[in-house]
Design a protein around this motif. Structure first.
Motif, PDB file in Angstrom:
ATOM      1  N   GLY A 105     -68.952 -14.315 -32.581  1.00 34.58           N
ATOM      2  CA  GLY A 105     -70.384 -14.534 -32.420  1.00 34.58           C
ATOM      3  C   GLY A 105     -71.220 -13.289 -32.545  1.00 34.58           C
ATOM      4  O   GLY A 105     -72.434 -13.325 -32.280  1.00 34.58           O
ATOM      5  N   VAL A 106     -70.614 -12.171 -32.947  1.00 39.25           N
ATOM      6  CA  VAL A 106     -71.329 -10.903 -33.054  1.00 39.25           C
ATOM      7  C   VAL A 106     -71.528 -10.572 -34.529  1.00 39.25           C
ATOM      8  O   VAL A 106     -70.559 -10.406 -35.267  1.00 39.25           O
ATOM      9  N   ALA A 107     -72.773 -10.493 -34.940  1.00 38.00           N
ATOM     10  CA  ALA A 107     -73.072 -10.212 -36.347  1.00 38.00           C
ATOM     11  C   ALA A 107     -72.682  -8.785 -36.703  1.00 38.00           C
ATOM     12  O   ALA A 107     -72.784  -7.870 -35.876  1.00 38.00           O
ATOM     13  N   ASP A 108     -72.223  -8.598 -37.949  1.00 40.79           N
ATOM     14  CA  ASP A 108     -71.929  -7.259 -38.433  1.00 40.79           C
ATOM     15  C   ASP A 108     -73.230  -6.496 -38.649  1.00 40.79           C
ATOM     16  O   ASP A 108     -74.212  -7.051 -39.138  1.00 40.79           O
ATOM     17  N   LYS A 109     -73.211  -5.214 -38.302  1.00 44.91           N
ATOM     18  CA  LYS A 109     -74.341  -4.341 -38.589  1.00 44.91           C
ATOM     19  C   LYS A 109     -74.005  -3.584 -39.863  1.00 44.91           C
ATOM     20  O   LYS A 109     -73.154  -2.706 -39.867  1.00 44.91           O
ATOM     21  N   VAL A 110     -74.654  -3.945 -40.948  1.00 42.48           N
ATOM     22  CA  VAL A 110     -74.381  -3.336 -42.242  1.00 42.48           C
ATOM     23  C   VAL A 110     -75.397  -2.235 -42.486  1.00 42.48           C
ATOM     24  O   VAL A 110     -76.604  -2.469 -42.481  1.00 42.48           O
ATOM     25  N   THR A 111     -74.894  -1.016 -42.693  1.00 41.83           N
ATOM     26  CA  THR A 111     -75.792   0.132 -42.799  1.00 41.83           C
ATOM     27  C   THR A 111     -75.860   0.741 -44.190  1.00 41.83           C
ATOM     28  O   THR A 111     -76.799   1.470 -44.487  1.00 41.83           O
ATOM     29  N   SER A 112     -74.853   0.464 -45.046  1.00 45.80           N
ATOM     30  CA  SER A 112     -74.826   1.112 -46.356  1.00 45.80           C
ATOM     31  C   SER A 112     -73.811   0.424 -47.262  1.00 45.80           C
ATOM     32  O   SER A 112     -72.942  -0.320 -46.802  1.00 45.80           O
ATOM     33  N   LEU A 113     -73.904   0.719 -48.550  1.00 44.86           N
ATOM     34  CA  LEU A 113     -72.903   0.245 -49.511  1.00 44.86           C
ATOM     35  C   LEU A 113     -71.531   0.802 -49.146  1.00 44.86           C
ATOM     36  O   LEU A 113     -70.524   0.093 -49.228  1.00 44.86           O
ATOM     37  N   GLU A 114     -71.499   2.051 -48.739  1.00 51.03           N
ATOM     38  CA  GLU A 114     -70.233   2.674 -48.379  1.00 51.03           C
ATOM     39  C   GLU A 114     -69.580   1.956 -47.199  1.00 51.03           C
ATOM     40  O   GLU A 114     -68.353   1.761 -47.181  1.00 51.03           O
ATOM     41  N   GLN A 115     -70.380   1.528 -46.228  1.00 53.62           N
ATOM     42  CA  GLN A 115     -69.812   0.781 -45.103  1.00 53.62           C
ATOM     43  C   GLN A 115     -69.253  -0.559 -45.576  1.00 53.62           C
ATOM     44  O   GLN A 115     -68.179  -0.980 -45.148  1.00 53.62           O
TER      45      GLN A 115
END
Length: 215
Positions: A105-115
Motif C-alpha cells: 500500500g506504499v507508493a514508490d517515490k520516483v525521483t529520476s530515470l536513474e532510479q
C-alpha cells in the motif's frame, strides 16, 4: 580514481558470503541488469546508475532496525571518502533512499530515470527462478515458516507494518513478489518481469498441488 571499480571492490568485500539472498552475487546481478536497462533507455547517467546499483543494499533498513535513512547515509559516506563529486553523491544517495519496496500500500517515490533503472534491476532479481530461490533463502535466514494453510497474505498499508511482518515465505509471493510486475517503470523491465511473474505463478500452482498431494 575509478569510482565504480573502487565501489565494486568495496561492496564485494562487505557482502560476499552473506546468506539471506542479499549477497555480493545479488548485487552483481542487479549491476549487470542495470547495465542492460541503461542500454535500453536514453539519457541516463551511467555512472550514477552503476554506483547506485552497487550501493543499493550496502545498509538495507531491514537489517538495521528498520532505519530507512541508513542506506543513503552509508552510500554517501563511502562516495565522499573517495572524493566523488557532491552532485554524484546526492543523486546516488537519493536513489538508495528510495529504491526499496516498502509495502503493497506504499507508493514508490520516483525521483529520476536513474532510479527507475536501478529499481527495475533490483526488482527483476526478486522475481523469476532466482527470486524464488532468494525468497526461500531469506525465509530460512529470518526463521519464517514456509507455508501455513489458511494463513492469508497481508497487503501492508504502511512501511512500518511491512517491516514488522513475519509472514510465511509463500505469503511473501502475494505480499510483494507477484506485485512487482505492475511496478516496473522501464519497457525492458516490464517485458522481463512478465516472463518471470508467469514462471512464479506456475511454481506456486505446482507447490500447492504437491502440498495437497495432487501432483
Amino acid at each position: 580514481m575509478d569510482l565504480v571499480t573502487a565501489t565494486a571492490d568495496h561492496v564485494r568485500a562487505q557482502c560476499e558470503g552473506e546468506s539471506s539472498g542479499h549477497d555480493w552475487w545479488h548485487i552483481h546481478r542487479v549491476w549487470r541488469s542495470a547495465h542492460a536497462l541503461c542500454d535500453a533507455e536514453t539519457g541516463a547517467d551511467r555512472t550514477v546508475v552503476e554506483l547506485a546499483a552497487l550501493l543499493h543494499d550496502i545498509a538495507d533498513a531491514k537489517f538495521h532496525d528498520g532505519d530507512e535513512t541508513i542506506g543513503a547515509k552509508t552510500a554517501a559516506a563511502w562516495l565522499r571518502s573517495l572524493g566523488a563529486p557532491e552532485e554524484t553523491v546526492r543523486r546516488v544517495a537519493e536513489i538508495v533512499a528510495n529504491v526499496s519496496y516498502k509495502g503493497a500500500g506504499v507508493a514508490d517515490k520516483v525521483t529520476s530515470l536513474e532510479q527507475r533503472i536501478v529499481q527495475d534491476a533490483d526488482r527483476l532479481d526478486a522475481i523469476g527462478a532466482i527470486g524464488i530461490g532468494r525468497a526461500f533463502a531469506y525465509g530460512g535466514w529470518d526463521n519464517r515458516q514456509m507455508h501455513v494453510p489458511g494463513e492469508e497474505p497481508v497487503l501492508h498499508a504502511t512501511t512500518e507494518a511491512y517491516r514488522a511482518a513475519k509472514g510465511t515465505t509463500i505469503n511473501h509471493f502475494h505480499e510483494k513478489l507477484l506485485l512487482l510486475g505492475d511496478r516496473m517503470t522501464t519497457d525492458a523491465g516490464r517485458r522481463l518481469a512478465a516472463e518471470r511473474i508467469a514462471y512464479m505463478e506456475a511454481f506456486l500452482e505446482r507447490f500447492h498441488a504437491e502440498w495437497e498431494g495432487q501432483a
